[in-house]
Write a protein that holds these residues in place. Structure first.
Motif, PDB file in Angstrom:
ATOM      1  N   ILE A  66       0.861  -1.178   0.000  1.00  0.00           N
ATOM      2  CA  ILE A  66       0.000   0.000   0.000  1.00  0.00           C
ATOM      3  C   ILE A  66       0.903   1.234   0.000  1.00  0.00           C
ATOM      4  N   ASP A  67       0.557   2.185  -0.819  1.00  0.00           N
ATOM      5  CA  ASP A  67       1.390   3.385  -0.865  1.00  0.00           C
ATOM      6  C   ASP A  67       0.982   4.360   0.246  1.00  0.00           C
ATOM      7  N   GLU A  68       1.850   5.316   0.509  1.00  0.00           N
ATOM      8  CA  GLU A  68       1.638   6.242   1.629  1.00  0.00           C
ATOM      9  C   GLU A  68       0.375   7.071   1.481  1.00  0.00           C
ATOM     10  N   ALA A  69       0.035   7.481   0.275  1.00  0.00           N
ATOM     11  CA  ALA A  69      -1.162   8.298   0.064  1.00  0.00           C
ATOM     12  C   ALA A  69      -2.423   7.505   0.390  1.00  0.00           C
ATOM     13  N   ALA A  70      -2.471   6.243  -0.036  1.00  0.00           N
ATOM     14  CA  ALA A  70      -3.627   5.402   0.263  1.00  0.00           C
ATOM     15  C   ALA A  70      -3.719   5.161   1.772  1.00  0.00           C
ATOM     16  N   TYR A  71      -2.580   4.893   2.399  1.00  0.00           N
ATOM     17  CA  TYR A  71      -2.558   4.660   3.841  1.00  0.00           C
ATOM     18  C   TYR A  71      -3.032   5.894   4.601  1.00  0.00           C
ATOM     19  N   ALA A  72      -2.591   7.053   4.179  1.00  0.00           N
ATOM     20  CA  ALA A  72      -2.975   8.301   4.842  1.00  0.00           C
ATOM     21  C   ALA A  72      -4.466   8.575   4.700  1.00  0.00           C
ATOM     22  N   GLY A  73      -5.085   8.037   3.652  1.00  0.00           N
ATOM     23  CA  GLY A  73      -6.511   8.242   3.431  1.00  0.00           C
ATOM     24  C   GLY A  73      -7.408   7.334   4.237  1.00  0.00           C
ATOM     25  N   PRO A  84       0.329  -8.485  -0.031  1.00  0.00           N
ATOM     26  CA  PRO A  84       0.438  -9.175   1.253  1.00  0.00           C
ATOM     27  C   PRO A  84       1.879  -9.622   1.498  1.00  0.00           C
ATOM     28  N   VAL A  85       2.339  -9.413   2.717  1.00  0.00           N
ATOM     29  CA  VAL A  85       3.677  -9.854   3.124  1.00  0.00           C
ATOM     30  C   VAL A  85       3.477 -10.868   4.237  1.00  0.00           C
TER      31      VAL A  85
END
Length: 69
Positions: A1-8, A45-46
């Motif tokens: 997940i990229d930072e922008a999506a996470y921040a949203g 997924p990790v």
């Protein structure tokens, strides 16, 4: 997940995740939808091999049951 999506994302957001089995089996990505807003993003997924086996079995109880059978 990229930072922008996470921040949203906010506490209480409902997420719909598609393609879990395929992503875990093949090492691909997941398509995640933020329910209500229609926003989508991808996530990778990790998981350790054992975590993947547990998830694919349907949870810890199913995994242990299969191991004991």
């Amino acid at each position: 997940i990229d930072e922008a999506a996470y921040a949203g994302l906010e506490v209480g957001d409902e997420l719909r995740i598609a393609g879990v089995r395929e992503a875990v089996t093949d090492g691909g990505t997941l398509q995640v939808e933020k329910v209500g807003s229609g926003e989508t993003f991808t996530a990778t997924p990790v998981l350790s091999p054992q975590q993947a086996q547990v998830l694919l079995a349907g949870g810890v109880l199913n995994f242990v049951k299969a191991q004991l059978a």
